[in-house]
Design a protein around this motif. Structure first.
Motif, PDB file in Angstrom:
ATOM      1  N   GLU A 173     -29.817 -22.437 -14.620  1.00 58.95           N
ATOM      2  CA  GLU A 173     -30.336 -23.174 -15.768  1.00 58.95           C
ATOM      3  C   GLU A 173     -29.665 -24.530 -15.944  1.00 58.95           C
ATOM      4  O   GLU A 173     -30.303 -25.498 -16.374  1.00 58.95           O
ATOM      5  CB  GLU A 173     -30.183 -22.347 -17.046  1.00 58.95           C
ATOM      6  N   GLY A 214     -38.532 -22.376 -17.807  1.00 57.09           N
ATOM      7  CA  GLY A 214     -37.950 -21.796 -16.594  1.00 57.09           C
ATOM      8  C   GLY A 214     -38.814 -20.757 -15.923  1.00 57.09           C
ATOM      9  O   GLY A 214     -38.297 -19.868 -15.233  1.00 57.09           O
ATOM     10  N   LEU A 227     -33.462 -23.912 -22.350  1.00 60.12           N
ATOM     11  CA  LEU A 227     -34.077 -24.952 -21.547  1.00 60.12           C
ATOM     12  C   LEU A 227     -35.183 -25.654 -22.330  1.00 60.12           C
ATOM     13  O   LEU A 227     -35.339 -26.882 -22.249  1.00 60.12           O
ATOM     14  CB  LEU A 227     -34.645 -24.334 -20.260  1.00 60.12           C
ATOM     15  N   MET A 241     -37.444 -23.470 -11.115  1.00 57.01           N
ATOM     16  CA  MET A 241     -36.407 -22.461 -11.326  1.00 57.01           C
ATOM     17  C   MET A 241     -36.228 -21.573 -10.110  1.00 57.01           C
ATOM     18  O   MET A 241     -35.112 -21.106  -9.836  1.00 57.01           O
ATOM     19  CB  MET A 241     -36.731 -21.633 -12.574  1.00 57.01           C
ATOM     20  N   ALA A 288     -31.468 -26.756 -13.715  1.00 53.57           N
ATOM     21  CA  ALA A 288     -32.806 -27.032 -14.249  1.00 53.57           C
ATOM     22  C   ALA A 288     -32.744 -28.069 -15.367  1.00 53.57           C
ATOM     23  O   ALA A 288     -33.616 -28.949 -15.471  1.00 53.57           O
ATOM     24  CB  ALA A 288     -33.445 -25.745 -14.753  1.00 53.57           C
ATOM     25  N   GLU A 337     -40.708 -18.886 -13.220  1.00 54.73           N
ATOM     26  CA  GLU A 337     -40.439 -18.848 -11.784  1.00 54.73           C
ATOM     27  C   GLU A 337     -41.730 -18.601 -11.010  1.00 54.73           C
ATOM     28  O   GLU A 337     -42.738 -18.175 -11.564  1.00 54.73           O
ATOM     29  CB  GLU A 337     -39.423 -17.752 -11.468  1.00 54.73           C
TER      30      GLU A 337
END
Length: 517
Positions: free
Chosen positions: A348, A374, A425, A341, A351, A376
């Motif tokens: 998104e 997601g 996600l 991410m 991703a 980071e």
């Protein structure tokens, strides 16, 4: 011989925009949310866990095995069938790659009994467990090295020392010093002075690791090892033909492991070209495909095909020519690489496309913990290993081993929040894993280049025996019109609001369709 796997029915997934357009007998032949998973396969979908960051089971702020055990239902519902635990051995470092005892568990993580429980509970859910096994080097605090420094000749021969012909100014692949220590001779430590390299010219060193591996396989019941720094057992500073000698060592170790547990997995970290990785596949079962990782992320960033299928087909043909029965281990990122991410600047849609690509391509895919929500993180390494976020409000099960620098919006990345969001996600990962596990071709099939070509489209076929499926990914934010070859008429899976009219398909932005025939 194929090992029988536990059948598991896909969870009900309420992913926004997911459409199944068939009914009656025809629908029963297509993927649906209740499609049974493929049973007769040794292919796995792995999940990499940094235990220190994953889940806290005793309230001390440090992730542990009890915490990880408490999350096995989550992993089962996600659909993974294998777990890779980063180092769990005692170590003076937070990461654990400098081991001080190869047959014990780090006290921060619990006990041997906790590990036995974790493995047993994972197996109860149809999930294999492999652990990081660091054979290239030990910790400088390991009793072996401490005895070597004290002058014990037996243990001194466990390590690599300089001689009169050694260039003590040698530097490694990333310009790091290779030789360390006060006075002379120096000891070799390719990665760091706190990680002295083992001397595999001494057969007793391999004997030590065989004994330790037997403990984990027999006493604990694990299913294999992730082999750290697999191409460095003999380094280039010791032998010119070190790859050849390393492969011989791995063949020996592999035979030992398979003699104890025939279906165990040895997956090696060989961060190098396909030609080098191919050599190691003659000694171990699998290697990580770093090339594919870069290509997938580059494709989603640029919203175009960067040669994913042609490149992968070429690599797999090479691997199969040098190593019968090899397994490709695929991934997006891991504990050594900036998180997905972060590389995708928080996009998104990108991703989701990266996940869709990974989970429709061949090989054993590895998901890095938190990737599915997601999480980071960017280097230094500590910050790509930050705590997993489970709930929208802070909770005792979350670790606090390091102050968070990334993923500060809990409402967005917490598992709890994403489970409530049908377009999240996490739901996308769960669905794509379910689709993969529902079809033998998506689990075990080869990849071939498709004749379907369109700007912004990644297209490839998956082939198993006499059957095949066509996989199309629209990498762009615009609808893409695709004309299908005549044999592709049966829609197996789609997400988004893509539409089919005979041989014409109008693909929704950032969507995937799979056709069978």
């Amino acid at each position: 011989m194929v090992k029988k796997r536990i059948a598991w029915i896909a969870p009900i997934l309420l992913v926004s925009g997911c459409t199944n357009v068939f009914s009656g007998e025809e629908e029963a032949m297509k993927w649906s949310q209740e499609t049974p998973f493929v049973e007769d396969t040794e292919s796995r979908i792995y999940y990499e866990i940094f235990v220190r960051a994953f889940a806290d089971g005793d309230g001390d702020g440090i992730g542990d095995l009890k915490g990880a055990t408490s999350k096995l239902d989550y992993l089962h519902d996600l659909g993974v069938t294998g777990i890779w635990l980063m180092p769990i051995n005692p170590s003076p470092s937070y990461h654990g790659y400098d081991v001080t005892d190869y047959t014990d568990v780090h006290p921060d993580y619990g006990t041997i009994e906790d590990m036995k429980t974790f493995v047993k509970e994972a197996h109860n859910r149809g999930i294999d467990v492999i652990i990081d096994f660091v054979m290239n080097h030990s910790s400088s605090e390991h009793p072996w090295f401490q005895q070597a420094l004290a002058g014990d000749e037996t243990y001194r021969d466990y390590y690599v020392w300089s001689d009169d012909s050694t260039n003590l100014n040698q530097v490694g692949d990333w310009q790091q010093p290779v030789w360390h220590g006060e006075g002379e001779p120096k000891y070799e430590g390719v990665f760091w002075h706190g990680m002295p390299d083992m001397n595999f010219a001494n057969s007793q060193v391999m004997a030590e690791f065989k004994e330790a591996s037997q403990f984990w396989l027999e006493e604990i019941g694990i299913d294999g090892f992730r082999l750290d720094a697999a191409k460095y057992l003999y380094s280039a500073y010791q032998l010119d033909d070190h790859h050849e000698e390393n492969v011989a060592l791995w063949k020996d170790f592999n035979a030992h492991v398979k003699g104890i547990k025939p279906h165990s997995m040895l997956v090696g970290e060989v961060w190098d070209s396909a030609s080098v990785v191919g050599q190691y596949l003659q000694g171990i079962d699998s290697g990580f495909n770093f090339d594919l990782s870069s290509r997938i992320l580059s494709s989603v960033q640029q919203e175009k095909d960067t040669g994913i299928a042609p490149g992968l087909e070429k690599v797999r043909n090479h691997f199969s020519s040098v190593a019968e029965g090899y397994v490709d281990s695929t991934f997006l990122t891991n504990h050594d690489i900036d998180r997905v991410m972060s590389q995708l600047n928080g996009n998104e849609d990108h991703a989701k496309m990266a996940a869709s690509l990974l989970l429709t391509l061949p090989g054993n895919p590895y998901l890095y913990y938190g990737e599915e929500v997601g999480l980071e993180g960017m280097k230094p390494d500590e910050h790509i290993r930050e705590p997993m976020i489970w709930t929208k409000e802070e909770s005792p099960e979350e670790t606090t081993w390091i102050e968070r620098r990334y993923s500060t919006n809990r409402e967005k990345v917490a598992v709890e929040a994403q489970l409530e969001n049908e377009d999240s996600l996490l739901h996308h990962y769960r669905e794509m894993i379910a689709v993969r596990r529902s079809h033998p071709i998506l689990m075990d099939g080869e990849v071939t280049v498709s004749e379907v070509k369109k700007e912004g489209l990644v297209a490839f076929e998956r082939v198993l025996d006499e059957e095949s499926v066509l996989v199309l990914h629209n990498m762009t934010g615009a609808r893409v019109d695709v004309q299908l070859p005549e044999q592709w008429v049966d829609l197996y899976y789609r997400n988004g609001d893509s539409e089919q009219n005979g041989q014409s398909v109008q693909m929704a932005p950032y969507s995937t369709v799979v056709f069978s025939h």
